[in-house]
Scaffold this motif. Structure first.
Motif, mmCIF file in Angstrom:
data_model
loop_
_atom_site.group_PDB
_atom_site.id
_atom_site.type_symbol
_atom_site.label_atom_id
_atom_site.label_comp_id
_atom_site.label_asym_id
_atom_site.label_seq_id
_atom_site.Cartn_x
_atom_site.Cartn_y
_atom_site.Cartn_z
ATOM 1 N N MET A 1 0.838 -1.136 -0.046
ATOM 2 C CA MET A 1 0.119 -0.071 -0.126
ATOM 3 C C MET A 1 0.604 1.086 -0.051
ATOM 4 N N SER A 2 0.492 2.224 -0.799
ATOM 5 C CA SER A 2 1.226 3.281 -0.830
ATOM 6 C C SER A 2 0.332 4.556 -0.862
ATOM 7 N N GLY A 3 -0.424 4.728 0.198
ATOM 8 C CA GLY A 3 -1.183 5.871 0.153
ATOM 9 C C GLY A 3 -0.843 7.227 1.072
ATOM 10 N N PRO A 4 -1.667 8.152 1.126
ATOM 11 C CA PRO A 4 -1.133 9.259 1.913
ATOM 12 C C PRO A 4 -1.483 8.723 3.244
ATOM 13 N N TYR A 5 -2.240 7.892 3.780
ATOM 14 C CA TYR A 5 -2.541 7.780 5.329
ATOM 15 C C TYR A 5 -1.952 6.645 5.724
ATOM 16 N N ASP A 6 -0.946 5.863 4.954
ATOM 17 C CA ASP A 6 -0.668 4.622 5.349
ATOM 18 C C ASP A 6 0.088 4.566 6.839
ATOM 19 N N ASP A 7 0.484 5.714 7.355
ATOM 20 C CA ASP A 7 1.222 5.666 8.398
ATOM 21 C C ASP A 7 0.115 5.759 9.597
ATOM 22 N N ILE A 8 -0.795 6.211 9.322
ATOM 23 C CA ILE A 8 -1.990 6.331 10.506
ATOM 24 C C ILE A 8 -2.932 5.570 10.658
ATOM 25 N N ILE A 9 -3.231 4.599 9.503
ATOM 26 C CA ILE A 9 -4.419 4.167 9.048
ATOM 27 C C ILE A 9 -4.746 2.931 10.193
ATOM 28 N N HIS A 10 -3.724 2.321 10.837
ATOM 29 C CA HIS A 10 -3.875 1.143 11.709
ATOM 30 C C HIS A 10 -3.721 1.575 12.983
ATOM 31 N N LEU A 11 -3.594 3.052 13.362
ATOM 32 C CA LEU A 11 -3.592 3.550 14.615
ATOM 33 C C LEU A 11 -4.732 3.325 15.353
ATOM 34 N N SER A 12 -5.096 3.379 16.872
ATOM 35 C CA SER A 12 -6.308 3.645 17.502
ATOM 36 C C SER A 12 -6.704 4.763 17.448
ATOM 37 N N HIS A 13 -8.023 4.975 17.843
ATOM 38 C CA HIS A 13 -8.916 6.211 17.625
ATOM 39 C C HIS A 13 -8.279 6.988 18.708
ATOM 40 N N PRO A 14 -8.151 8.338 18.510
ATOM 41 C CA PRO A 14 -7.350 9.176 19.455
ATOM 42 C C PRO A 14 -8.560 9.571 20.830
ATOM 43 N N THR A 15 -8.259 9.496 21.870
ATOM 44 C CA THR A 15 -9.355 9.778 23.042
ATOM 45 C C THR A 15 -8.722 10.871 23.926
ATOM 46 N N SER A 16 -9.486 12.027 24.135
ATOM 47 C CA SER A 16 -8.976 13.289 25.020
ATOM 48 C C SER A 16 -9.134 12.605 26.210
ATOM 49 N N LYS A 17 -7.873 13.214 27.001
ATOM 50 C CA LYS A 17 -7.840 13.029 28.427
ATOM 51 C C LYS A 17 -8.569 13.965 29.421
ATOM 52 N N ASN A 18 -8.919 15.357 28.842
ATOM 53 C CA ASN A 18 -9.794 16.160 29.468
ATOM 54 C C ASN A 18 -11.328 16.168 29.200
ATOM 55 N N ARG A 19 -11.712 15.586 27.803
ATOM 56 C CA ARG A 19 -13.115 15.434 27.767
ATOM 57 C C ARG A 19 -13.755 14.133 27.437
ATOM 58 N N PRO A 20 -14.901 13.783 28.227
ATOM 59 C CA PRO A 20 -15.491 12.424 27.679
ATOM 60 C C PRO A 20 -15.798 12.230 26.641
ATOM 61 N N ARG A 21 -15.825 11.206 25.911
ATOM 62 C CA ARG A 21 -16.413 10.773 24.590
ATOM 63 C C ARG A 21 -17.617 11.100 24.367
#
Length: 136
Positions: A1-21
Motif C-alpha cells: 500500500m502506498s497511500g497518503p494515510y498509510d502511516d496512521i491508518i492502523h492507529l487506534s482512535h485518539p481519546t481526549s484526556k480532558n473531555r469524555p467521549r
C-alpha cells in the motif's frame, strides 16, 4: 500500500484526556437535518386538514326540529336522553365538523337558544341538524 494515510491508518482512535467521549445520540444530533422553516410542516398539515361545510336545512327539517324541541320542553323535568347531531364551527379555518352527542337534557335556554346537557355540554340550537329522543 502506498497511500497518503498509510502511516496512521492502523492507529487506534485518539481519546481526549480532558473531555469524555460524546455519546452516539449526541453525535447523531449534530448531523440531524436543520429545520430552516420552523412551523412550515404544521402550516401544511393545517391547510390539508379537511372541514365540512354547514348545510342549510329545508323547511320540513326545521319544522320537525321545532316539534322535537316543543316535546322536549314538555318532558324536561324528566331529563330525557337525547341524541343531537350538530355542526361545530372550526376555530382556525372556514367550515367545521358534524358531531353527534348523546346525553340527558338539563335545560333548553330559549333566550340564548342553547341546549344544555347534564354534563354541561352546550349546543347552539341553530347548529342542530338532527334531534332524537325516546320522548318522541
Amino acid at each position: 500500500m502506498s497511500g497518503p494515510y498509510d502511516d496512521i491508518i492502523h492507529l487506534s482512535h485518539p481519546t481526549s484526556k480532558n473531555r469524555p467521549r460524546m455519546s452516539i445520540h449526541d453525535r447523531a444530533a449534530q448531523f440531524s437535518p436543520f429545520a430552516a422553516l420552523s412551523g412550515h410542516a404544521a402550516a401544511i398539515a393545517e391547510t390539508a386538514r379537511l372541514t365540512d361545510r354547514k348545510l342549510e336545512l329545508d323547511e320540513d327539517t326545521k319544522a320537525e326540529l321545532d316539534r322535537g324541541q316543543a316535546i322536549l320542553l314538555e318532558h324536561i323535568s324528566e331529563r330525557p336522553e337525547i341524541t343531537v347531531t350538530w355542526f361545530r364551527p372550526d376555530e382556525r379555518k372556514e367550515g367545521g365538523a358534524y358531531i353527534t352527542t348523546t346525553g340527558r337534557l338539563k335545560k333548553l335556554d330559549e333566550a340564548e337558544r342553547i341546549l344544555i346537557l347534564t354534563d354541561d355540554t352546550r349546543i347552539p340550537l341553530e347548529a342542530v341538524v338532527s334531534l332524537e329522543s325516546d320522548s318522541f
